[in-house]
Design a protein around this motif. Structure first.
Motif, mmCIF file in Angstrom:
data_model
loop_
_atom_site.group_PDB
_atom_site.id
_atom_site.type_symbol
_atom_site.label_atom_id
_atom_site.label_comp_id
_atom_site.label_asym_id
_atom_site.label_seq_id
_atom_site.Cartn_x
_atom_site.Cartn_y
_atom_site.Cartn_z
ATOM 1 N N ARG A 28 0.855 -1.183 0.000
ATOM 2 C CA ARG A 28 0.000 0.000 0.000
ATOM 3 C C ARG A 28 0.895 1.238 0.000
ATOM 4 N NH1 ARG A 28 -2.453 2.116 5.441
ATOM 5 N NH2 ARG A 28 -1.978 3.985 4.220
ATOM 6 N N PRO A 29 0.345 2.421 -0.259
ATOM 7 C CA PRO A 29 1.165 3.628 -0.134
ATOM 8 C C PRO A 29 1.725 3.757 1.278
ATOM 9 C CG PRO A 29 -0.883 4.117 -1.288
ATOM 10 C CD PRO A 29 -1.021 2.722 -0.755
ATOM 11 N N GLU A 30 2.920 4.311 1.380
ATOM 12 C CA GLU A 30 3.523 4.484 2.697
ATOM 13 C C GLU A 30 2.616 5.322 3.587
ATOM 14 O OE1 GLU A 30 7.267 6.413 2.201
ATOM 15 O OE2 GLU A 30 6.394 8.362 1.712
ATOM 16 N N PHE A 31 2.715 5.115 4.896
ATOM 17 C CA PHE A 31 1.862 5.836 5.824
ATOM 18 C C PHE A 31 2.637 6.205 7.077
ATOM 19 C CE2 PHE A 31 1.426 1.340 6.487
ATOM 20 C CZ PHE A 31 1.224 1.129 7.839
ATOM 21 N N VAL A 32 2.163 7.255 7.706
ATOM 22 C CA VAL A 32 2.809 7.801 8.896
ATOM 23 C C VAL A 32 1.996 7.415 10.124
ATOM 24 C CG1 VAL A 32 3.483 9.926 10.095
ATOM 25 C CG2 VAL A 32 3.818 9.716 7.615
ATOM 26 N N LEU A 33 2.676 6.988 11.155
ATOM 27 C CA LEU A 33 2.035 6.665 12.431
ATOM 28 C C LEU A 33 2.537 7.612 13.515
ATOM 29 C CD1 LEU A 33 2.244 2.746 12.609
ATOM 30 C CD2 LEU A 33 0.261 4.141 11.980
ATOM 31 N N ARG A 34 1.617 8.010 14.389
ATOM 32 C CA ARG A 34 2.027 8.675 15.630
ATOM 33 C C ARG A 34 1.930 7.642 16.732
ATOM 34 N NH1 ARG A 34 -1.037 13.216 15.965
ATOM 35 N NH2 ARG A 34 0.647 14.439 15.034
ATOM 36 N N MET A 35 3.075 7.263 17.264
ATOM 37 C CA MET A 35 3.121 6.256 18.311
ATOM 38 C C MET A 35 3.278 6.928 19.658
ATOM 39 S SD MET A 35 5.041 4.240 20.543
ATOM 40 C CE MET A 35 6.771 4.218 20.070
ATOM 41 N N SER A 36 2.491 6.500 20.623
ATOM 42 C CA SER A 36 2.544 7.049 21.974
ATOM 43 C C SER A 36 2.689 5.915 22.971
ATOM 44 C CB SER A 36 1.270 7.848 22.289
ATOM 45 O OG SER A 36 1.066 8.875 21.343
#
Length: 420
Positions: free
Chosen positions: A171-179
């Motif tokens: 899939r297209p690359e994606f950004v995650l916000r990890m907490s």
């Protein structure tokens, strides 16, 4: 001498073959078959179980790496490519796998064969992303796995043949916000936490009342990677909190409960925003032995509580936390999450410490909740436990008889699991 990553599995094969291409794999398999020898691919040695132990011929696929082609929402990659290498190559093309593992060292073929998974309640494991497989069967012939055999081959433990190429959906690359943050155990065990995020897991130390929760959601923000030094410092601090506790706990066992409570506090809170594989993939610093179990999702909370209580009752000196993750039902016939939404519970023991007490305890407690073991981790199962737990086992064994009738690809561990 071959040794796995943890040092808990080792063997002295009579020969080690390192083919440069599929033709070399075919030749190695034909040669072993003609001599009546058994041959096993060894991958990256990341499995804690004896799956890769090769007493006769070890097949080292470390030269069989790189992309074959990319296009049409799919990537085809050679079997010995590591998960981390694949993530980097896809990122150069602004692509990604939908499933992100937590360790970067396993080979793609090894991750597919053992059911290696992430922690996404609605996204399947690496093997669930497979759209095509090429393998060498027991006769030495190469074939593209036909569609009606794909669900058998996607988590086949190396029993059907040697995988040479894997095709995966991308899939297209994606950004995650990890907490991450400390949370009460009851809160992290609820569906409100584990099912609410794109990715979620938690770690809970025996004898501690809180858990360390880590979660990530997809965002439209631009990646904001930390500097290499900051990332390394964060990883070392987190590992030291556990690894240092393990070392001190082995020296002064009565301090283990206090150490575990302190480690939970030390890991604290924080967040990071970056491409998914850079947020989630890591290379471990501390070595351990591991057993992991796939429970029906509805049984997860009770299983975790009962296992924590059993560790306390038996006063086991456990310096590592339980790691709890989730995932959807899987199509692979022998995948531990086959046919059911799943909660994953992993227990760890420091390398050099006898892992059997924790492995047996996890098997007893989590097996009573219909848990199935992760094939790449330690477990005591034999075919007698396998048969009632996997409704497609007979179909798998029939296919094994066709693809490897002479059992070129078996070893003593597979004989125990699947029969001779």
């Amino acid at each position: 001498m071959w040794t796995n990553w943890s040092g808990g599995q080792r063997c002295q094969p009579s020969a080690t073959v390192r083919p440069l291409d599929e033709a070399g794999v075919r030749a190695a398999v034909r040669r072993a078959a003609a001599r009546g020898q058994r041959i096993r691919p060894v991958g990256a040695g990341g499995s804690f179980s004896p799956l890769a132990v090769a007493e006769e011929v070890a097949l080292d696929l470390s030269a069989l790496t790189g992309l074959v082609r990319v296009g049409g929402g799919r990537v085809r990659v050679r079997a010995g490519t590591s998960v981390g290498e694949l993530a980097g190559m896809l990122a150069q093309r602004q692509l990604a796998l939908a499933c992100v593992c937590d360790v970067d060292t396993p080979t793609v073929a090894g991750a597919v064969s053992t059911g290696t998974h992430g922690s996404m309640s609605r996204t399947g494991s690496v093997s669930a992303q497979v759209t095509g497989l090429r393998m060498v069967e027991g006769s030495g012939a190469a074939l593209e796995v036909p569609p009606d055999e794909m669900d058998a081959a996607r988590t086949a433990l190396g029993a059907l043949g040697v995988i040479t190429e894997v095709e995966l959906a991308v899939r297209p690359e994606f950004v995650l916000r990890m907490s991450q943050a400390r949370m009460p155990l009851d809160q992290v065990l609820s569906g409100d936490y584990l099912d609410a995020h794109r990715w979620a897991e938690f770690s809970v130390f025996p004898y501690a009342t809180d858990a360390l929760a880590r979660w990530a959601d997809e965002v439209t923000d631009h990646p904001a990677p930390p500097s290499a030094m900051r990332a390394q410092q964060r990883r070392l601090v987190r590992s030291a909190a556990v690894g240092g506790g393990v070392a001190l706990g082995r020296t002064v066992p009565r301090l283990v409960p206090a150490i575990n409570r302190a480690a939970t506090r030390l890991n604290g809170s924080g967040s990071a925003t970056d491409l998914a594989h850079r947020v989630l993939l890591a290379r471990p610093v501390v070595r351990w032995e591991e057993s992991e179990w796939a429970l029906p999702r509805a049984a997860l909370a009770d299983g975790v509580r009962e296992l924590l209580a059993a560790i306390s009752e038996r006063e086991l000196d456990v310096g590592f936390p339980l790691e709890v993750r989730v995932g959807p039902a899987e199509p692979g016939w022998l995948h531990p999450a086959y046919g059911r939404n799943t909660g994953w519970v992993a227990v760890h023991t420091a390398a050099g410490v006898d892992p059997e007490p924790m492995t047996q305890l996890a098997s007893e407690v989590l097996g009573a909740h219909a848990g199935r073991p992760h094939w790449g981790k330690r477990h005591p199962w034999t075919i007698s436990e396998l048969a009632p737990a996997y409704p497609k086992l007979d179909d798998f064994l029939a296919l094994r008889d066709r693809r490897d009738p002479d059992r070129v690809f078996t070893n003593p561990h597979l004989d125990t699991l699947l029969g001779p």
